[in-house]
Design a protein around this motif. Structure first.
Motif, PDB file in Angstrom:
ATOM      1  N   THR A  35       0.828  -1.209   0.000  1.00 54.66           N
ATOM      2  CA  THR A  35       0.000   0.000   0.000  1.00 54.66           C
ATOM      3  C   THR A  35       0.858   1.252   0.000  1.00 54.66           C
ATOM      4  OG1 THR A  35      -1.743  -1.167   1.216  1.00 54.66           O
ATOM      5  CG2 THR A  35      -1.803   1.245   1.242  1.00 54.66           C
ATOM      6  N   ASN A  36       1.904   1.243   0.827  1.00 56.34           N
ATOM      7  CA  ASN A  36       2.804   2.394   0.872  1.00 56.34           C
ATOM      8  C   ASN A  36       3.517   2.593  -0.460  1.00 56.34           C
ATOM      9  OD1 ASN A  36       2.174   2.876   3.568  1.00 56.34           O
ATOM     10  ND2 ASN A  36       3.845   1.578   4.315  1.00 56.34           N
ATOM     11  N   ILE A  37       3.924   1.487  -1.077  1.00 58.78           N
ATOM     12  CA  ILE A  37       4.603   1.587  -2.374  1.00 58.78           C
ATOM     13  C   ILE A  37       3.651   2.128  -3.436  1.00 58.78           C
ATOM     14  CG2 ILE A  37       5.696   0.269  -4.223  1.00 58.78           C
ATOM     15  CD1 ILE A  37       6.844  -1.594  -2.121  1.00 58.78           C
ATOM     16  N   LYS A  38       2.407   1.645  -3.440  1.00 57.99           N
ATOM     17  CA  LYS A  38       1.432   2.120  -4.424  1.00 57.99           C
ATOM     18  C   LYS A  38       1.131   3.602  -4.221  1.00 57.99           C
ATOM     19  CE  LYS A  38      -0.909  -2.324  -5.136  1.00 57.99           C
ATOM     20  NZ  LYS A  38      -2.161  -3.087  -4.955  1.00 57.99           N
ATOM     21  N   ASN A  39       1.160   4.054  -2.964  1.00 55.90           N
ATOM     22  CA  ASN A  39       0.865   5.459  -2.693  1.00 55.90           C
ATOM     23  C   ASN A  39       1.929   6.397  -3.257  1.00 55.90           C
ATOM     24  OD1 ASN A  39      -1.510   4.900  -1.354  1.00 55.90           O
ATOM     25  ND2 ASN A  39      -0.550   4.835   0.677  1.00 55.90           N
ATOM     26  N   ILE A  40       3.173   5.905  -3.362  1.00 57.88           N
ATOM     27  CA  ILE A  40       4.215   6.764  -3.920  1.00 57.88           C
ATOM     28  C   ILE A  40       4.522   6.419  -5.371  1.00 57.88           C
ATOM     29  CG2 ILE A  40       5.291   7.058  -1.657  1.00 57.88           C
ATOM     30  CD1 ILE A  40       7.536   5.212  -2.606  1.00 57.88           C
ATOM     31  N   ALA A  41       3.900   5.350  -5.880  1.00 56.08           N
ATOM     32  CA  ALA A  41       4.179   4.929  -7.253  1.00 56.08           C
ATOM     33  C   ALA A  41       3.657   5.926  -8.274  1.00 56.08           C
ATOM     34  CB  ALA A  41       3.556   3.557  -7.518  1.00 56.08           C
ATOM     35  N   GLY A  42       2.665   6.745  -7.870  1.00 56.18           N
ATOM     36  CA  GLY A  42       2.142   7.733  -8.795  1.00 56.18           C
ATOM     37  C   GLY A  42       3.109   8.853  -9.088  1.00 56.18           C
ATOM     38  N   GLY A  43       4.184   8.930  -8.331  1.00 57.81           N
ATOM     39  CA  GLY A  43       5.200   9.942  -8.588  1.00 57.81           C
ATOM     40  C   GLY A  43       5.114  11.144  -7.691  1.00 57.81           C
ATOM     41  N   GLU A  44       3.992  11.381  -7.041  1.00 57.43           N
ATOM     42  CA  GLU A  44       3.858  12.552  -6.194  1.00 57.43           C
ATOM     43  C   GLU A  44       3.203  12.159  -4.873  1.00 57.43           C
ATOM     44  OE1 GLU A  44       1.624  15.443  -8.249  1.00 57.43           O
ATOM     45  OE2 GLU A  44       3.181  15.918  -9.718  1.00 57.43           O
ATOM     46  N   PHE A  45       3.612  12.835  -3.801  1.00 60.30           N
ATOM     47  CA  PHE A  45       2.958  12.638  -2.524  1.00 60.30           C
ATOM     48  C   PHE A  45       1.669  13.443  -2.514  1.00 60.30           C
ATOM     49  CE2 PHE A  45       7.248  11.440  -1.454  1.00 60.30           C
ATOM     50  CZ  PHE A  45       7.056  10.395  -0.577  1.00 60.30           C
ATOM     51  N   PRO A  46       0.562  12.809  -2.120  1.00 57.19           N
ATOM     52  CA  PRO A  46      -0.704  13.534  -2.118  1.00 57.19           C
ATOM     53  C   PRO A  46      -0.657  14.794  -1.259  1.00 57.19           C
ATOM     54  CG  PRO A  46      -1.064  11.175  -1.832  1.00 57.19           C
ATOM     55  CD  PRO A  46       0.411  11.410  -1.717  1.00 57.19           C
ATOM     56  N   GLN A  47       0.037  14.751  -0.129  1.00 62.51           N
ATOM     57  CA  GLN A  47       0.067  15.902   0.760  1.00 62.51           C
ATOM     58  C   GLN A  47       1.033  16.981   0.288  1.00 62.51           C
ATOM     59  OE1 GLN A  47       1.304  12.972   1.388  1.00 62.51           O
ATOM     60  NE2 GLN A  47       3.399  13.185   2.110  1.00 62.51           N
ATOM     61  N   SER A  48       1.909  16.655  -0.703  1.00 64.58           N
ATOM     62  CA  SER A  48       2.865  17.621  -1.235  1.00 64.58           C
ATOM     63  C   SER A  48       2.934  17.441  -2.745  1.00 64.58           C
ATOM     64  CB  SER A  48       4.245  17.419  -0.598  1.00 64.58           C
ATOM     65  OG  SER A  48       4.171  17.562   0.803  1.00 64.58           O
ATOM     66  N   TRP A 224       3.596  17.740  11.104  1.00 66.87           N
ATOM     67  CA  TRP A 224       3.559  16.356  11.571  1.00 66.87           C
ATOM     68  C   TRP A 224       2.254  15.660  11.224  1.00 66.87           C
ATOM     69  CZ3 TRP A 224       6.528  12.595  13.482  1.00 66.87           C
ATOM     70  CH2 TRP A 224       5.934  11.553  14.195  1.00 66.87           C
ATOM     71  N   LEU A 225       1.167  16.398  11.180  1.00 65.69           N
ATOM     72  CA  LEU A 225      -0.144  15.800  10.953  1.00 65.69           C
ATOM     73  C   LEU A 225      -0.497  15.689   9.472  1.00 65.69           C
ATOM     74  CD1 LEU A 225      -2.160  17.659  13.749  1.00 65.69           C
ATOM     75  CD2 LEU A 225      -1.172  15.365  13.835  1.00 65.69           C
ATOM     76  N   LYS A 226       0.367  16.185   8.585  1.00 63.38           N
ATOM     77  CA  LYS A 226       0.007  16.239   7.177  1.00 63.38           C
ATOM     78  C   LYS A 226       0.735  15.237   6.295  1.00 63.38           C
ATOM     79  CE  LYS A 226      -1.390  21.107   7.152  1.00 63.38           C
ATOM     80  NZ  LYS A 226      -1.153  22.436   6.544  1.00 63.38           N
ATOM     81  N   PHE A 227       1.645  14.463   6.846  1.00 64.30           N
ATOM     82  CA  PHE A 227       2.318  13.497   5.980  1.00 64.30           C
ATOM     83  C   PHE A 227       2.138  12.085   6.511  1.00 64.30           C
ATOM     84  CE2 PHE A 227       5.725  14.711   8.935  1.00 64.30           C
ATOM     85  CZ  PHE A 227       6.240  13.492   9.305  1.00 64.30           C
ATOM     86  N   ASP A 228       2.190  11.152   5.596  1.00 61.06           N
ATOM     87  CA  ASP A 228       2.007   9.735   5.884  1.00 61.06           C
ATOM     88  C   ASP A 228       3.357   9.133   6.256  1.00 61.06           C
ATOM     89  OD1 ASP A 228       1.769   6.874   5.602  1.00 61.06           O
ATOM     90  OD2 ASP A 228      -0.126   7.230   4.547  1.00 61.06           O
ATOM     91  N   MET A 229       3.507   8.680   7.490  1.00 58.96           N
ATOM     92  CA  MET A 229       4.793   8.168   7.951  1.00 58.96           C
ATOM     93  C   MET A 229       5.183   6.886   7.224  1.00 58.96           C
ATOM     94  SD  MET A 229       4.589   8.873  12.062  1.00 58.96           S
ATOM     95  CE  MET A 229       6.208   8.167  12.306  1.00 58.96           C
ATOM     96  N   GLY A 230       4.193   6.075   6.848  1.00 59.01           N
ATOM     97  CA  GLY A 230       4.505   4.862   6.107  1.00 59.01           C
ATOM     98  C   GLY A 230       5.153   5.166   4.772  1.00 59.01           C
ATOM     99  N   GLN A 231       4.653   6.183   4.070  1.00 67.56           N
ATOM    100  CA  GLN A 231       5.242   6.583   2.802  1.00 67.56           C
ATOM    101  C   GLN A 231       6.662   7.117   2.988  1.00 67.56           C
ATOM    102  OE1 GLN A 231       2.735   9.244   0.621  1.00 67.56           O
ATOM    103  NE2 GLN A 231       0.876   8.091   1.064  1.00 67.56           N
ATOM    104  N   VAL A 232       6.854   7.871   4.044  1.00 65.86           N
ATOM    105  CA  VAL A 232       8.186   8.440   4.302  1.00 65.86           C
ATOM    106  C   VAL A 232       9.198   7.326   4.549  1.00 65.86           C
ATOM    107  CG1 VAL A 232       9.540   9.881   5.853  1.00 65.86           C
ATOM    108  CG2 VAL A 232       7.238  10.584   5.200  1.00 65.86           C
ATOM    109  N   TYR A 233       8.821   6.319   5.334  1.00 65.13           N
ATOM    110  CA  TYR A 233       9.755   5.225   5.614  1.00 65.13           C
ATOM    111  C   TYR A 233      10.049   4.409   4.351  1.00 65.13           C
ATOM    112  CZ  TYR A 233      10.126   5.726  10.666  1.00 65.13           C
ATOM    113  OH  TYR A 233      10.433   6.179  11.923  1.00 65.13           O
ATOM    114  N   VAL A 234       9.052   4.216   3.495  1.00 69.09           N
ATOM    115  CA  VAL A 234       9.302   3.520   2.233  1.00 69.09           C
ATOM    116  C   VAL A 234      10.251   4.328   1.362  1.00 69.09           C
ATOM    117  CG1 VAL A 234       8.244   2.816   0.056  1.00 69.09           C
ATOM    118  CG2 VAL A 234       7.185   2.187   2.209  1.00 69.09           C
ATOM    119  N   MET A 235      10.055   5.630   1.338  1.00 75.03           N
ATOM    120  CA  MET A 235      10.926   6.497   0.544  1.00 75.03           C
ATOM    121  C   MET A 235      12.361   6.449   1.055  1.00 75.03           C
ATOM    122  SD  MET A 235      10.336  10.519  -0.237  1.00 75.03           S
ATOM    123  CE  MET A 235      11.520  11.495  -1.167  1.00 75.03           C
ATOM    124  N   ILE A 236      12.541   6.467   2.371  1.00 79.21           N
ATOM    125  CA  ILE A 236      13.888   6.390   2.942  1.00 79.21           C
ATOM    126  C   ILE A 236      14.506   5.027   2.651  1.00 79.21           C
ATOM    127  CG2 ILE A 236      15.202   6.442   5.096  1.00 79.21           C
ATOM    128  CD1 ILE A 236      13.150   8.405   6.200  1.00 79.21           C
TER     129      ILE A 236
END
Length: 265
Positions: A35-48, A224-236
């Motif tokens: 799920t985290n990978i699919k969320n960033i697979a679109g190329g852009e973070f929804p919150q940014s 802190w309340l506007k980004f998905d921590m799961g996506q951030v960890y996948v990105m790192i």
């Protein structure tokens, strides 16, 4: 012990935002990795919307790859010249190179940015991040020390007698014999360039030109309340894969160099 933070990061990448906010340190795998990978697979973070992970990945690969190739090649060429050739200013030139190594980049950063951006107009360009990296005194120092201990000068004389040109001697003889030193310095150079945040943050301002460390730093600086921590960890987690791959590719040469040195000793 050193692998524990890496393990926790990978485990956190398999959990969703809600689970990570409830328990920031996860020691068991979760079920949200895809799920985290699919969320960033679109190329852009929804919150940014301006963050494009894959462009940042591409930019970092271009800069780190070109920097590694050019830095290692010209550092090997410089150390070869300082070792093989006997000229009047050789010791002075080597001393000057060591003196440059003592100057931290933060001291010269203001003048560097003014020259590259103001004088040359190279803002949002990869050139200031690649070309100046060719001058790497620490790598020249290491390679020269390696050549002084493991490179026989008689083989250069033999190549000259056989009619081999100076540059061909360097390419055909010196570089293959310097593989262990080149492999070590290639790893260090790639990791340093890949993780570099300070200089790219001063040069790159266009969102399409920013590197991965800049994107990660900006994302972490968000609310802190506007980004998905799961996506951030996948990105790192994705950001460290190239470093691991480079090490796995070049580690064989490092082991061979250590074994060869022990046999010679």
């Amino acid at each position: 012990i050193c692998l524990v933070p890496l393990y926790i990061m990978i485990m956190n990448a398999t959990h969703g935002d809600a689970a990570l906010r409830a328990q920031p340190l996860q020691f068991l795998p979760g079920g949200d990795l895809m799920t985290n990978i699919k969320n960033i697979a679109g190329g852009e973070f929804p919150q940014s919307p301006n963050f494009n992970v894959w462009l940042g990945y591409r930019n970092s690969l271009i800069i780190a790859g070109c920097t590694t190739i050019l830095t290692v090649f010209f550092s090997a060429l410089t150390s070869y010249g300082l070792t093989v050739y006997d000229f009047k200013i050789r010791d002075g030139a080597y001393t000057f190179i060591l003196a440059v190594m003592m100057i931290p980049i933060q001291v010269t950063s203001t003048g560097f940015v003014q020259f590259m951006v103001g004088t040359l107009g190279l803002a949002d360009s990869f050139i200031p991040l690649i070309v100046p990296a060719i001058a790497a005194p620490a790598i020249v120092f290491y390679m020269r020390q390696y050549m002084k201990s493991s490179f026989p000068l008689d083989i250069v004389e033999a190549a000259r007698i056989d009619g081999c040109s100076e540059f061909r001697t360097f390419i055909s003889i010196a570089i293959p014999m310097m593989k262990p030193a080149i492999a070590v310095q290639a790893i260090f150079t790639f990791v340093s360039s890949w993780n570099n945040y300070f200089v790219p943050a001063l040069i790159l301002h266009n969102d399409k030109k920013k590197t991965l460390p800049i994107l990660i730093a900006q994302l972490r600086a968000a609310d802190w309340l506007k980004f998905d921590m799961g996506q951030v960890y996948v990105m790192i987690a994705f950001s460290i894969f190239p470093v691991i791959i480079i090490y796995l590719i070049l580690s064989r040469h490092i082991v061979q160099g250590v074994a060869l040195g022990s046999v010679k000793g």
